[in-house]
Design a protein around this motif. Structure first.
Motif, PDB file in Angstrom:
ATOM      1  N   GLN A   1       0.821  -1.212   0.000  1.00  0.00           N
ATOM      2  CA  GLN A   1       0.000   0.000   0.000  1.00  0.00           C
ATOM      3  C   GLN A   1       0.857   1.266   0.000  1.00  0.00           C
ATOM      4  O   GLN A   1       0.334   2.375  -0.048  1.00  0.00           O
ATOM      5  N   GLY A   2       2.183   1.085   0.045  1.00  0.00           N
ATOM      6  CA  GLY A   2       3.072   2.232  -0.017  1.00  0.00           C
ATOM      7  C   GLY A   2       3.107   2.832  -1.413  1.00  0.00           C
ATOM      8  O   GLY A   2       2.952   2.126  -2.422  1.00  0.00           O
ATOM      9  N   GLU A   3       3.325   4.115  -1.494  1.00  0.00           N
ATOM     10  CA  GLU A   3       3.380   4.804  -2.783  1.00  0.00           C
ATOM     11  C   GLU A   3       4.529   4.256  -3.624  1.00  0.00           C
ATOM     12  O   GLU A   3       5.658   4.116  -3.158  1.00  0.00           O
ATOM     13  N   GLY A   4       4.235   3.925  -4.875  1.00  0.00           N
ATOM     14  CA  GLY A   4       5.251   3.435  -5.799  1.00  0.00           C
ATOM     15  C   GLY A   4       5.560   1.954  -5.680  1.00  0.00           C
ATOM     16  O   GLY A   4       6.418   1.441  -6.392  1.00  0.00           O
ATOM     17  N   ILE A   5       4.856   1.228  -4.799  1.00  0.00           N
ATOM     18  CA  ILE A   5       5.102  -0.204  -4.614  1.00  0.00           C
ATOM     19  C   ILE A   5       4.048  -1.004  -5.362  1.00  0.00           C
ATOM     20  O   ILE A   5       2.844  -0.832  -5.137  1.00  0.00           O
ATOM     21  N   SER A   6       4.488  -1.856  -6.254  1.00  0.00           N
ATOM     22  CA  SER A   6       3.576  -2.748  -6.960  1.00  0.00           C
ATOM     23  C   SER A   6       4.289  -4.085  -7.159  1.00  0.00           C
ATOM     24  O   SER A   6       5.330  -4.152  -7.814  1.00  0.00           O
ATOM     25  N   LEU A   7       3.754  -5.125  -6.565  1.00  0.00           N
ATOM     26  CA  LEU A   7       4.366  -6.452  -6.656  1.00  0.00           C
ATOM     27  C   LEU A   7       3.476  -7.375  -7.479  1.00  0.00           C
ATOM     28  O   LEU A   7       2.267  -7.458  -7.248  1.00  0.00           O
ATOM     29  N   SER A   8       4.088  -8.047  -8.434  1.00  0.00           N
ATOM     30  CA  SER A   8       3.367  -9.070  -9.186  1.00  0.00           C
ATOM     31  C   SER A   8       3.207 -10.311  -8.311  1.00  0.00           C
ATOM     32  O   SER A   8       3.824 -10.419  -7.243  1.00  0.00           O
ATOM     33  N   VAL A   9       2.395 -11.245  -8.762  1.00  0.00           N
ATOM     34  CA  VAL A   9       2.235 -12.505  -8.024  1.00  0.00           C
ATOM     35  C   VAL A   9       3.582 -13.215  -7.924  1.00  0.00           C
ATOM     36  O   VAL A   9       3.944 -13.751  -6.865  1.00  0.00           O
ATOM     37  N   GLU A  10       4.351 -13.192  -9.008  1.00  0.00           N
ATOM     38  CA  GLU A  10       5.670 -13.827  -8.995  1.00  0.00           C
ATOM     39  C   GLU A  10       6.584 -13.152  -7.981  1.00  0.00           C
ATOM     40  O   GLU A  10       7.336 -13.813  -7.253  1.00  0.00           O
ATOM     41  N   ASP A  11       6.525 -11.822  -7.919  1.00  0.00           N
ATOM     42  CA  ASP A  11       7.313 -11.085  -6.930  1.00  0.00           C
ATOM     43  C   ASP A  11       6.951 -11.523  -5.518  1.00  0.00           C
ATOM     44  O   ASP A  11       7.832 -11.752  -4.667  1.00  0.00           O
ATOM     45  N   LYS A  12       5.661 -11.649  -5.262  1.00  0.00           N
ATOM     46  CA  LYS A  12       5.195 -12.003  -3.920  1.00  0.00           C
ATOM     47  C   LYS A  12       5.616 -13.418  -3.544  1.00  0.00           C
ATOM     48  O   LYS A  12       5.969 -13.682  -2.384  1.00  0.00           O
ATOM     49  N   ILE A  13       5.604 -14.294  -4.509  1.00  0.00           N
ATOM     50  CA  ILE A  13       6.044 -15.671  -4.243  1.00  0.00           C
ATOM     51  C   ILE A  13       7.530 -15.694  -3.878  1.00  0.00           C
ATOM     52  O   ILE A  13       7.957 -16.370  -2.931  1.00  0.00           O
ATOM     53  N   LYS A  14       8.338 -14.944  -4.628  1.00  0.00           N
ATOM     54  CA  LYS A  14       9.775 -14.892  -4.347  1.00  0.00           C
ATOM     55  C   LYS A  14      10.047 -14.328  -2.956  1.00  0.00           C
ATOM     56  O   LYS A  14      10.878 -14.860  -2.206  1.00  0.00           O
TER      57      LYS A  14
ATOM     58  N   GLY B   1      10.466  -1.397   6.249  1.00  0.00           N
ATOM     59  CA  GLY B   1       9.477  -0.399   6.639  1.00  0.00           C
ATOM     60  C   GLY B   1       8.543   0.037   5.531  1.00  0.00           C
ATOM     61  O   GLY B   1       7.930   1.105   5.610  1.00  0.00           O
ATOM     62  N   LEU B   2       8.406  -0.768   4.474  1.00  0.00           N
ATOM     63  CA  LEU B   2       7.495  -0.409   3.387  1.00  0.00           C
ATOM     64  C   LEU B   2       6.071  -0.299   3.920  1.00  0.00           C
ATOM     65  O   LEU B   2       5.689  -1.012   4.842  1.00  0.00           O
ATOM     66  N   GLY B   3       5.279   0.582   3.324  1.00  0.00           N
ATOM     67  CA  GLY B   3       3.897   0.682   3.750  1.00  0.00           C
ATOM     68  C   GLY B   3       3.281   2.036   3.425  1.00  0.00           C
ATOM     69  O   GLY B   3       3.950   2.951   2.949  1.00  0.00           O
ATOM     70  N   GLU B   4       2.012   2.144   3.706  1.00  0.00           N
ATOM     71  CA  GLU B   4       1.245   3.342   3.378  1.00  0.00           C
ATOM     72  C   GLU B   4       1.770   4.561   4.133  1.00  0.00           C
ATOM     73  O   GLU B   4       2.301   4.449   5.235  1.00  0.00           O
ATOM     74  N   ARG B   5       1.623   5.722   3.509  1.00  0.00           N
ATOM     75  CA  ARG B   5       2.059   7.008   4.080  1.00  0.00           C
ATOM     76  C   ARG B   5       3.566   6.954   4.389  1.00  0.00           C
ATOM     77  O   ARG B   5       4.373   6.899   3.477  1.00  0.00           O
ATOM     78  N   CYS B   6       3.912   6.970   5.665  1.00  0.00           N
ATOM     79  CA  CYS B   6       5.329   6.971   6.048  1.00  0.00           C
ATOM     80  C   CYS B   6       5.856   5.567   6.301  1.00  0.00           C
ATOM     81  O   CYS B   6       7.020   5.399   6.697  1.00  0.00           O
ATOM     82  N   GLY B   7       5.028   4.566   6.091  1.00  0.00           N
ATOM     83  CA  GLY B   7       5.484   3.185   6.203  1.00  0.00           C
ATOM     84  C   GLY B   7       5.077   2.500   7.493  1.00  0.00           C
ATOM     85  O   GLY B   7       4.533   3.101   8.419  1.00  0.00           O
ATOM     86  N   ASN B   8       5.343   1.200   7.525  1.00  0.00           N
ATOM     87  CA  ASN B   8       5.082   0.363   8.699  1.00  0.00           C
ATOM     88  C   ASN B   8       6.332   0.238   9.553  1.00  0.00           C
ATOM     89  O   ASN B   8       7.408   0.694   9.177  1.00  0.00           O
ATOM     90  N   ALA B   9       6.193  -0.424  10.674  1.00  0.00           N
ATOM     91  CA  ALA B   9       7.353  -0.733  11.505  1.00  0.00           C
ATOM     92  C   ALA B   9       8.322  -1.582  10.697  1.00  0.00           C
ATOM     93  O   ALA B   9       7.928  -2.537  10.021  1.00  0.00           O
ATOM     94  N   ASN B  10       9.595  -1.244  10.765  1.00  0.00           N
ATOM     95  CA  ASN B  10      10.629  -1.911   9.970  1.00  0.00           C
ATOM     96  C   ASN B  10      11.160  -3.135  10.714  1.00  0.00           C
ATOM     97  O   ASN B  10      11.937  -3.013  11.665  1.00  0.00           O
TER      98      ASN B  10
END
Length: 539
Positions: free
Chosen positions: A17-30, A235-244
């Motif tokens: 949900q972070g800005e600029g983050i887009s993972l394909s299904v293959e990315d998520k599997i890896k 720490g990827l995530g929405e707005r300023c990110g999640n806990a790293n």
């Protein structure tokens, strides 16, 4: 064991949900496979009720032979006014056939009235019914109490009532969420401590980084009694990110004496962090704690002189514990200690009193004066030192290269590069196109060398920067090109300087390829030095 903390990674759901983050299904599997090797206990794969990509992920993740992690599907409590068994989102979770469900519900009375627009009593029933339904289907249920800290500060009695309702329904974990990321560590500590006395169910923590306190808040929660930490890689995530989690894990394990993963898994932390960054196509900050390239980098001559006597003088842990390594930066500001350290690290016989040593130091300072910047280009510095000591094998030489750039009225600029190389006495011609002249040159160079060095296919350029050194010369100014390259295991940087941007780029490209290839056959001197450092620390 009371000092065991479970890790819940939500990179594949909350992280995306972070800005600029887009993972394909293959990315998520890896990434899921990598998280499992790190020893993460729970991997949140996504929200199957929200999109087809997540549904496909849950179908494919079953093929992974996960050793450590449980995959969990995310969703919300049932909608108001319907039965849990009729709720589409809850049934989508069941369709994934996961063994763990993570559902969130409202803890803040303000949200109950304004967001889902129902009564406080109905919200409690929504929480109870949803958990009870999932438990009846044999699932482990993690209940995320959304906006819990804001809710507690506004109406503590009702916030506690929501999680007590979750406990009554049989939730296996109650996770307190600082959803807006606005709480302070002292608040987190006090509230978590009170919750741990109010419920007997195991408590977890989920924080966001809007005040740059997500890591500190997570640690405070653990100190107060939480035994599950939710977060994301880097720490990827929405707005300023999640806990790293990349910072939380070593802080818990090395500083606070909690057990999260094995020591062997901890030594993979840097590798996993950089791997996720590569897959997500995000440049890691060089100063990221523990795993950043600069986390254990030393530039000042006095600092370097001290760490040569003992690394603990300027390092808070042994870098190898988290899979990182000590680096010494060389620049015109550095003393001879920096160069000596770098030579010793490469296992080069460097006598600081010799004429050769003094010439090398003078040459480096001269190059820095011309615009080279070795503090940001360790790979180019290593090649320079190895060449000075006669230890650099010439894997190819350039005969010539040409670049064609064409632009027509209705078509974008097209670039083509033609290179002529001498590789071990064999002349090689290769042409390649690219999105720009440097990209075309890079493609042609790689294709020309693939026949001789097939491992080059695993290397790729991950960052490219151009800096004008002296702006007053306008378009005739000298430029510095810094290139960062990676092979999913290591990252290295190279530099080139010239009045011609193509020439500067070529210098950096060639160094990048050379370093990547000699790195595959480099001696074990680095490993020996690392073991020596570990021994020093243990003494």
């Amino acid at each position: 064991m009371t000092n065991v903390v479970k890790l819940f990674d939500t990179t594949l759901r909350d992280g995306t949900q972070g800005e600029g983050i887009s993972l394909s299904v293959e990315d998520k599997i890896k990434i899921a496979g990598k998280l499992d090797t790190l020893g993460v206990h729970y991997i949140e794969g996504g929200w199957p009720g929200s999109n087809h990509k997540d549904i496909e992920f849950f179908n494919r993740v079953k093929e992974l032979d996960l050793k450590n992690a449980k995959v969990t599907a995310f969703g919300s409590t049932r909608r108001k006014g319907i039965k849990a068994e009729e709720d589409i989102n809850l049934n989508r979770i069941l369709e994934t056939q996961v063994s763990v469900a993570t559902i969130f519900g409202k803890s803040w009375d303000f949200h109950v009235h304004k967001a889902i627009q129902t009564t406080l009593e109905e919200n409690l029933e929504m929480i109870y019914d949803s958990i009870k339904y999932l438990k009846s289907k044999g699932l482990e249920v993690i209940y995320d109490a959304e906006h819990f800290f804001d809710g507690y500060k506004n109406n503590p009695e009702y916030a506690l009532a929501t999680i007590q309702k979750a406990e009554d329904a049989g939730a296996d974990w109650i996770v307190l969420c600082d959803t807006n990321g606005g709480s302070m560590p002292s608040e987190i500590f006090e509230i978590v401590r009170k919750v741990c006395t109010a419920v007997s169910t195991s408590v977890g923590i989920h924080t966001h980084n809007d005040c740059e306190l997500a890591v500190a808040n997570s640690l405070a929660a653990v100190k107060a009694g939480a035994r599950q930490v939710q977060g994301t890689m880097n720490g990827l995530g929405e707005r300023c990110g999640n806990a790293n989690l990349i910072s939380i894990i070593p802080n818990l394990q090395l500083k606070l004496n909690y057990q999260c993963i094995t020591d062997e898994q901890l030594s993979q932390l840097t590798n996993v962090s950089r791997y996720v960054s590569e897959i997500a196509n995000i440049n890691m900050p060089v100063n990221q704690p523990y795993v950043g390239a600069a986390a254990f980098a030393h530039k000042g001559g006095i600092h370097v002189s001290a760490i040569m006597k003992h690394p603990k003088t300027y390092e808070h842990i042994v870098p190898e514990l988290v899979g990182n390594k000590q680096r010494v930066l060389v620049s015109e500001l550095a003393g001879q200690s920096n160069v000596i350290f770098k030579a010793e690290e490469l296992n080069l016989d460097f006598d600081k009193e010799s004429a050769q040593a003094k010439k090398i130091i003078d040459d480096i300072k001269t190059l820095e004066h011309q615009g080279y910047q070795f503090e940001g280009a360790d790979a180019s510095l290593e090649l320079l030192l190895r060449k000075a000591f006669g230890e650099l094998e010439e894997i190819f030489t350039l005969e010539s290269f040409k670049i064609l750039v064409a632009k027509s009225k209705d078509r974008p600029v097209a670039s083509e590069a033609i290179v002529k190389l001498n590789v071990h006495g064999e002349l090689v011609y290769m042409a390649a196109e690219g999105t720009g002249p440097v990209n075309a040159l890079d493609n042609a160079l790689r294709r020309a060398l693939e026949k001789f060095y097939p491992e080059i296919k695993n290397m790729h350029l991950s960052d490219y920067k151009v800096r004008v050194i002296d702006e007053k010369d306008a378009t005739a100014a000298k430029v510095r090109v810094l290139i960062e390259s990676s092979d999913f295991e290591n990252t290295w940087s190279t530099v080139g300087v010239s009045e011609n941007i193509i020439e500067a780029s070529w210098q950096a490209l060639v160094d990048s390829i050379r370093y990547g290839l000699i790195g595959k056959n480099r001696t074990t001197s680095e490993e020996n030095n690392q073991q020596k450092k570990l021994g020093l620390i243990n003494h």
